[in-house]
Design a protein around this motif. Structure first.
Motif, PDB file in Angstrom:
ATOM      1  N   GLN A 229       0.822  -1.218   0.000  1.00 30.71           N
ATOM      2  CA  GLN A 229       0.000   0.000   0.000  1.00 30.71           C
ATOM      3  C   GLN A 229       0.850   1.260   0.000  1.00 30.71           C
ATOM      4  O   GLN A 229       0.499   2.262  -0.631  1.00 30.71           O
ATOM      5  CB  GLN A 229      -0.922  -0.016   1.224  1.00 30.71           C
ATOM      6  N   ARG A 230       1.979   1.225   0.708  1.00 26.05           N
ATOM      7  CA  ARG A 230       2.866   2.385   0.728  1.00 26.05           C
ATOM      8  C   ARG A 230       3.658   2.509  -0.570  1.00 26.05           C
ATOM      9  O   ARG A 230       4.120   3.600  -0.911  1.00 26.05           O
ATOM     10  CB  ARG A 230       3.838   2.289   1.905  1.00 26.05           C
ATOM     11  N   GLU A 231       3.814   1.419  -1.309  1.00 22.42           N
ATOM     12  CA  GLU A 231       4.564   1.457  -2.565  1.00 22.42           C
ATOM     13  C   GLU A 231       3.763   2.105  -3.693  1.00 22.42           C
ATOM     14  O   GLU A 231       4.330   2.800  -4.533  1.00 22.42           O
ATOM     15  CB  GLU A 231       4.973   0.037  -2.989  1.00 22.42           C
ATOM     16  N   THR A 232       2.457   1.867  -3.717  1.00 19.85           N
ATOM     17  CA  THR A 232       1.662   2.386  -4.824  1.00 19.85           C
ATOM     18  C   THR A 232       0.193   2.496  -4.446  1.00 19.85           C
ATOM     19  O   THR A 232      -0.300   1.757  -3.582  1.00 19.85           O
ATOM     20  CB  THR A 232       1.776   1.475  -6.066  1.00 19.85           C
ATOM     21  N   SER A 233      -0.479   3.426  -5.109  1.00 16.06           N
ATOM     22  CA  SER A 233      -1.936   3.537  -4.965  1.00 16.06           C
ATOM     23  C   SER A 233      -2.638   3.053  -6.226  1.00 16.06           C
ATOM     24  O   SER A 233      -3.866   3.136  -6.323  1.00 16.06           O
ATOM     25  CB  SER A 233      -2.323   4.995  -4.682  1.00 16.06           C
ATOM     26  N   ALA A 242       3.022  -7.075  -5.058  1.00 17.45           N
ATOM     27  CA  ALA A 242       2.871  -8.150  -4.078  1.00 17.45           C
ATOM     28  C   ALA A 242       3.617  -9.393  -4.555  1.00 17.45           C
ATOM     29  O   ALA A 242       4.300 -10.067  -3.768  1.00 17.45           O
ATOM     30  CB  ALA A 242       1.393  -8.456  -3.858  1.00 17.45           C
ATOM     31  N   GLY A 243       3.515  -9.683  -5.851  1.00 17.33           N
ATOM     32  CA  GLY A 243       4.225 -10.836  -6.426  1.00 17.33           C
ATOM     33  C   GLY A 243       5.733 -10.700  -6.314  1.00 17.33           C
ATOM     34  O   GLY A 243       6.439 -11.683  -6.067  1.00 17.33           O
ATOM     35  N   VAL A 244       6.254  -9.488  -6.501  1.00 20.61           N
ATOM     36  CA  VAL A 244       7.699  -9.248  -6.364  1.00 20.61           C
ATOM     37  C   VAL A 244       8.160  -9.606  -4.952  1.00 20.61           C
ATOM     38  O   VAL A 244       9.145 -10.342  -4.761  1.00 20.61           O
ATOM     39  CB  VAL A 244       8.050  -7.777  -6.685  1.00 20.61           C
ATOM     40  N   TYR A 245       7.449  -9.089  -3.949  1.00 23.80           N
ATOM     41  CA  TYR A 245       7.864  -9.338  -2.571  1.00 23.80           C
ATOM     42  C   TYR A 245       7.695 -10.808  -2.194  1.00 23.80           C
ATOM     43  O   TYR A 245       8.516 -11.365  -1.442  1.00 23.80           O
ATOM     44  CB  TYR A 245       7.081  -8.444  -1.612  1.00 23.80           C
ATOM     45  N   LEU A 246       6.668 -11.458  -2.706  1.00 28.66           N
ATOM     46  CA  LEU A 246       6.501 -12.883  -2.430  1.00 28.66           C
ATOM     47  C   LEU A 246       7.617 -13.703  -3.085  1.00 28.66           C
ATOM     48  O   LEU A 246       8.092 -14.685  -2.504  1.00 28.66           O
ATOM     49  CB  LEU A 246       5.124 -13.347  -2.915  1.00 28.66           C
ATOM     50  N   ASN A 247       8.051 -13.293  -4.284  1.00 29.37           N
ATOM     51  CA  ASN A 247       9.191 -13.963  -4.930  1.00 29.37           C
ATOM     52  C   ASN A 247      10.441 -13.832  -4.073  1.00 29.37           C
ATOM     53  O   ASN A 247      11.227 -14.780  -3.927  1.00 29.37           O
ATOM     54  CB  ASN A 247       9.439 -13.375  -6.319  1.00 29.37           C
ATOM     55  N   ARG A 248      10.641 -12.651  -3.512  1.00 27.87           N
ATOM     56  CA  ARG A 248      11.814 -12.436  -2.661  1.00 27.87           C
ATOM     57  C   ARG A 248      11.733 -13.275  -1.393  1.00 27.87           C
ATOM     58  O   ARG A 248      12.736 -13.861  -0.950  1.00 27.87           O
ATOM     59  CB  ARG A 248      11.940 -10.953  -2.303  1.00 27.87           C
ATOM     60  N   LEU A 305      -4.895  -5.787   0.742  1.00 17.65           N
ATOM     61  CA  LEU A 305      -4.947  -7.139   1.286  1.00 17.65           C
ATOM     62  C   LEU A 305      -5.279  -8.150   0.196  1.00 17.65           C
ATOM     63  O   LEU A 305      -4.650  -9.212   0.092  1.00 17.65           O
ATOM     64  CB  LEU A 305      -5.977  -7.214   2.408  1.00 17.65           C
ATOM     65  N   ASN A 306      -6.252  -7.808  -0.630  1.00 21.20           N
ATOM     66  CA  ASN A 306      -6.631  -8.720  -1.715  1.00 21.20           C
ATOM     67  C   ASN A 306      -5.521  -8.848  -2.754  1.00 21.20           C
ATOM     68  O   ASN A 306      -5.380  -9.901  -3.392  1.00 21.20           O
ATOM     69  CB  ASN A 306      -7.928  -8.248  -2.367  1.00 21.20           C
ATOM     70  N   ALA A 307      -4.727  -7.797  -2.927  1.00 20.85           N
ATOM     71  CA  ALA A 307      -3.599  -7.874  -3.866  1.00 20.85           C
ATOM     72  C   ALA A 307      -2.570  -8.892  -3.399  1.00 20.85           C
ATOM     73  O   ALA A 307      -1.978  -9.612  -4.209  1.00 20.85           O
ATOM     74  CB  ALA A 307      -2.953  -6.498  -4.020  1.00 20.85           C
ATOM     75  N   VAL A 308      -2.361  -8.956  -2.078  1.00 21.61           N
ATOM     76  CA  VAL A 308      -1.421  -9.945  -1.541  1.00 21.61           C
ATOM     77  C   VAL A 308      -2.016 -11.348  -1.619  1.00 21.61           C
ATOM     78  O   VAL A 308      -1.321 -12.312  -1.948  1.00 21.61           O
ATOM     79  CB  VAL A 308      -1.049  -9.594  -0.081  1.00 21.61           C
ATOM     80  N   LEU A 309      -3.302 -11.458  -1.337  1.00 25.00           N
ATOM     81  CA  LEU A 309      -3.943 -12.772  -1.356  1.00 25.00           C
ATOM     82  C   LEU A 309      -4.090 -13.313  -2.779  1.00 25.00           C
ATOM     83  O   LEU A 309      -4.130 -14.533  -2.980  1.00 25.00           O
ATOM     84  CB  LEU A 309      -5.323 -12.680  -0.692  1.00 25.00           C
ATOM     85  N   ARG A 310      -4.160 -12.401  -3.762  1.00 27.81           N
ATOM     86  CA  ARG A 310      -4.265 -12.822  -5.166  1.00 27.81           C
ATOM     87  C   ARG A 310      -3.177 -12.126  -5.976  1.00 27.81           C
ATOM     88  O   ARG A 310      -3.456 -11.274  -6.835  1.00 27.81           O
ATOM     89  CB  ARG A 310      -5.656 -12.478  -5.715  1.00 27.81           C
TER      90      ARG A 310
END
Length: 356
Positions: A229-233, A242-248, A305-310
């Motif tokens: 959320q702090r990275e982008t609106s 979210a996918g980038v951070y999950l890959n990391r 939240l939904n962006a992280v979940l999906r």
């Protein structure tokens, strides 16, 4: 047989009796009219500033209610209201709350409304916040809830663990920004319980399954969503980030998330992160520490939240804000590509003479 005529004294008393009866009837009519007016005549004063509300704090006396009505000039005739209130034994049934006073309300209707506690709920939007004091201020502006008590509850580790299974750091994951509706005299504990109920409704079995598939707990989803959320609106970029951070996370790479660094140094206004910022000694410094920070850096909304979940499925490990300041990001799979994107952004900052 001669006719009998009433004596002068009898005639006089008859006229007096009829006069007295007329006086009594007139007095009764006047008394009835005055009583009707006191009970049913509209008595709430019209406000030129929109809806008028009467706020009755918990533990208030009847005299405090009268003083508030007079001070804010909410009634046309406070005296008749006091009379009706005492007739209806309202002083023994004062209930706290926020009451809408419409101009057509009579004393009888107003007393009935106050006696039954028919208060009007407060609808407000909880804005995203980064720190506990910001939450406390938002609540205190809208509700009677004692700000000091709310601060104490938010910092009572034992109570938070027992009641909400969260600690003083993760408790901020309990709150979902968005619309809320409360009774004005909601206490600090009731506010937390209501937030917990909304949190529980959000975490449906399906969402919990989605979190499990990512090997994240609901609390960890909130923490990661706060970074996104702090990275982008931009809604379309959120699942990609979210996918980038999950890959990391999956590969054991440090998150190296600038927003967590800004939270650590206490300055979200920074446009350019410097190398010295990356040396700050904080568990929120994700340039130093692997994994997620111990708590959220803002209250994540449903979209984040939904962006992280999906999350979006991809092979990106890097992203950088676009130099056009559109709010979107450029993504890269390799560090070399990322460096090229980063140089473009830094050149834009240089041209605008943004040093910090």
């Amino acid at each position: 047989m001669s006719e009998q005529h009433p004596s002068p004294s009898t005639s006089l008393w008859g006229r007096v009796g009829r006069g007295l009866l007329l006086v009594f009837l007139l007095a009764g009519s006047v008394a009835f009219y005055l009583a009707w007016q006191a009970l049913w005549k509209p008595n709430v004063a019209a406000s030129p500033f929109g809806p008028a509300y009467l706020y009755i704090r918990s533990g208030s006396s009847f005299q405090a209610v009268l003083d508030s009505l007079r001070q804010h000039e909410l009634l046309r005739d406070p005296e008749t209201f006091e009379q009706v209130a005492r007739w209806r034994e309202y002083p023994a049934h004062v209930r706290p709350g926020r009451y809408l006073l419409t101009p057509n309300l009579s004393n009888s209707e107003l007393v009935a409304k106050l006696s039954r506690g028919q208060q009007d709920t407060v609808a407000f939007t909880l804005d995203a916040f980064k720190y506990k004091p910001q939450l406390v201020r938002q609540v205190a502006r809208q509700l009677e809830a004692d700000s000091g008590q709310l601060r104490r509850l938010l910092n009572d580790n034992g109570l938070l663990l027992r009641r909400y299974h969260l600690d003083t750091t993760t408790i901020l994951t309990l709150f979902l920004p968005g619309p809320y509706r409360f009774e004005w005299n909601t206490s600090a504990t009731q506010f937390l319980d209501s937030a917990a109920a909304m949190h529980q409704r959000f975490w449906t079995p399906r969402r919990r399954q989605q979190a499990d598939s990512l090997r994240l707990t609901p609390t960890q989803v909130h923490v990661l969503a706060s970074i996104v959320q702090r990275e982008t609106s931009e809604p379309t970029d959120k699942p990609i980030i979210a996918g980038v951070y999950l890959n990391r996370l999956r590969t054991g790479m440090r998150l190296q998330a600038d927003p967590t660094l800004l939270w650590a140094i206490g300055n979200f206004g920074v446009k350019r992160v410097l190398n010295k910022d990356k040396l700050v000694d904080s568990p929120y410094n994700t340039y130093k520490h692997k994994g997620l920070p111990p708590g959220p850096i803002t209250s994540a909304n449903r979209q984040s939240l939904n962006a992280v979940l999906r999350p979006a499925a991809h092979q990106y490990f890097f992203f950088c804000a676009r130099p056009d300041h559109s709010g979107f990001s450029d993504f890269a799979e390799s560090y070399a590509d990322h460096k090229r994107n980063a140089r473009k952004y830094q050149h834009t900052l240089d041209s605008l003479k943004i040093l910090r």
